[in-house]
Scaffold this motif. Structure first.
Motif, mmCIF file in Angstrom:
data_model
loop_
_atom_site.group_PDB
_atom_site.id
_atom_site.type_symbol
_atom_site.label_atom_id
_atom_site.label_comp_id
_atom_site.label_asym_id
_atom_site.label_seq_id
_atom_site.Cartn_x
_atom_site.Cartn_y
_atom_site.Cartn_z
ATOM 1 N N ARG A 1 0.829 -1.211 0.000
ATOM 2 C CA ARG A 1 0.000 0.000 0.000
ATOM 3 C C ARG A 1 0.855 1.250 0.000
ATOM 4 N NH1 ARG A 1 -1.337 3.099 4.022
ATOM 5 N NH2 ARG A 1 -0.875 1.517 5.609
ATOM 6 N N GLY A 2 1.965 1.219 0.744
ATOM 7 C CA GLY A 2 2.849 2.376 0.757
ATOM 8 C C GLY A 2 3.492 2.656 -0.587
ATOM 9 N N PRO B 1 -1.948 7.545 -3.571
ATOM 10 C CA PRO B 1 -3.301 7.647 -3.032
ATOM 11 C C PRO B 1 -4.331 7.407 -4.138
ATOM 12 C CG PRO B 1 -1.934 9.418 -2.180
ATOM 13 C CD PRO B 1 -1.115 8.721 -3.237
ATOM 14 N N GLY B 2 -5.254 6.507 -3.888
ATOM 15 C CA GLY B 2 -6.210 6.124 -4.914
ATOM 16 C C GLY B 2 -5.724 5.003 -5.811
ATOM 17 N N GLY B 3 -4.498 4.537 -5.572
ATOM 18 C CA GLY B 3 -3.957 3.436 -6.365
ATOM 19 C C GLY B 3 -4.714 2.142 -6.103
ATOM 20 N N ALA C 1 -9.140 0.324 1.422
ATOM 21 C CA ALA C 1 -10.564 0.616 1.385
ATOM 22 C C ALA C 1 -11.180 -0.038 0.147
ATOM 23 C CB ALA C 1 -10.786 2.129 1.342
ATOM 24 N N ASP C 2 -12.511 -0.004 0.066
ATOM 25 C CA ASP C 2 -13.244 -0.518 -1.109
ATOM 26 C C ASP C 2 -12.807 -1.937 -1.467
ATOM 27 O OD1 ASP C 2 -14.511 1.962 -1.236
ATOM 28 O OD2 ASP C 2 -13.057 2.750 -2.678
ATOM 29 N N THR D 1 -9.977 -7.092 -5.074
ATOM 30 C CA THR D 1 -9.656 -5.700 -5.416
ATOM 31 C C THR D 1 -9.730 -4.852 -4.173
ATOM 32 O OG1 THR D 1 -11.976 -5.332 -5.998
ATOM 33 C CG2 THR D 1 -10.480 -5.879 -7.803
ATOM 34 N N ALA D 2 -8.936 -3.775 -4.178
ATOM 35 C CA ALA D 2 -8.940 -2.823 -3.070
ATOM 36 C C ALA D 2 -8.291 -1.530 -3.550
ATOM 37 C CB ALA D 2 -8.193 -3.379 -1.857
ATOM 38 N N VAL D 3 -8.453 -0.491 -2.758
ATOM 39 C CA VAL D 3 -7.912 0.834 -3.097
ATOM 40 C C VAL D 3 -7.086 1.331 -1.923
ATOM 41 C CG1 VAL D 3 -8.496 3.229 -3.621
ATOM 42 C CG2 VAL D 3 -9.818 1.368 -4.652
#
Length: 280
Positions: A139-140, A144-146, A204-205, A276-278
């Motif tokens: 994630r890092g 953002p929004g990736g 998220a998502d 999937t995730a954001v």
């Protein structure tokens, strides 16, 4: 190579397992390639995206990503030196200047922060030693929004190749069927577990959808049996068997595969999750 914490997997994929996958990369792509379309549909890679391919192996998915991101780039990371050697050779042979590879452990690799638009993976994330830490590190690396999109093994009971392998129990000490959540290949097979891990890693998502696809194991039953018996788990089971036992095991597996053989070869149903995730 950068620091490694997943030492057990590093040892496996830099030993027999990694050599087998590198030497038979085309065959493994035939086994797993049915899941490429749902993976890349979920990833929605744009023409200028920077893509991270986690556990890229011999690089098939990295090359597909590089073609979709023709104006961007794709970086594959894997623990396995022999598979990465194959990946570089294949990418060079296809003239993919925007595909690169690095040997490392995605759980702790020092990725440049916010360097990627998309992270993908085909059947690698199940083997993280600490999945929350690994996904947090990935994630890092995402802006953002990736987006994160990966395929992992799904319901063991719907993976026909696993059921066929139980026939070897007549001759070899086959372990009991795995249950979702067990360490290893089916560690992320339960959607609730996937959501728990990714939420813990800060995504998220989050979505997890069951998908199935045929897995092509060989041109006929005998060919598929030999290939399966040469793969890591079966290879280890055979390591302590004498020649007669090994021959009986091969005959039994060939018989179990015969009903699945057709004009297109031996195809067994595979079951997976597309996740999937954001990154917020």
């Amino acid at each position: 190579m950068h620091p490694v914490v997943n030492t057990e997997q590093a040892q496996a994929w830099n030993g027999y397992e990694g050599d087998h996958w590198a030497d038979h990369h085309d065959r493994w792509n035939a086994v797993n390639g049915g899941f490429d379309e749902p993976l890349f549909t979920a990833a929605a890679i744009g023409p200028r995206d920077h893509v991270l391919d986690i556990g890229c192996g011999a690089g098939r998915t990295t090359r597909l990503a590089a073609r979709q991101a023709a104006g961007g780039r794709a970086l594959g990371i894997d623990l396995s030196a022999p598979m990465l050697d194959r990946a570089r050779t294949e990418a060079a042979g296809e003239g993919l200047a925007n595909a690169a590879f690095v040997q490392g452990d995605a759980q702790v690799h020092p990725f440049a922060p916010a360097a990627f638009d998309v992270a993908v993976s085909r059947f690698a994330t199940m083997f993280f030693g600490d999945p929350v830490a690994a996904f947090a590190n990935i994630r890092g690396a995402l802006r953002p929004g990736g987006r994160l999109a990966f395929v992992c093994m799904g319901d063991p009971g719907r993976n026909d190749w696993l059921r066929v392998l139980t026939a070897l129990g007549e001759h070899l000490p086959v372990p009991p069927p795995p249950t979702p959540g067990d360490p290893g290949m089916f560690s992320l097979a339960e959607p609730g577990r996937v959501r728990e891990v990714l939420a813990g890693a800060g995504y998220a998502d989050i979505g997890a959808t069951a998908v199935e696809a045929p897995m092509h194991w060989g041109r006929d039953a005998a060919d598929a049996a030999r290939f399966l018996l040469g793969s890591g788990p079966a290879h280890h089971l055979l390591a302590g068997a004498d020649r007669a036992t090994a021959r009986r095991a091969e005959d039994t597996l060939t018989a179990a595969l015969r009903p699945h053989a057709g004009p297109a070869g031996v195809r067994l149903r595979g079951a997976a999750l597309v996740v999937t995730a954001v990154a917020p």
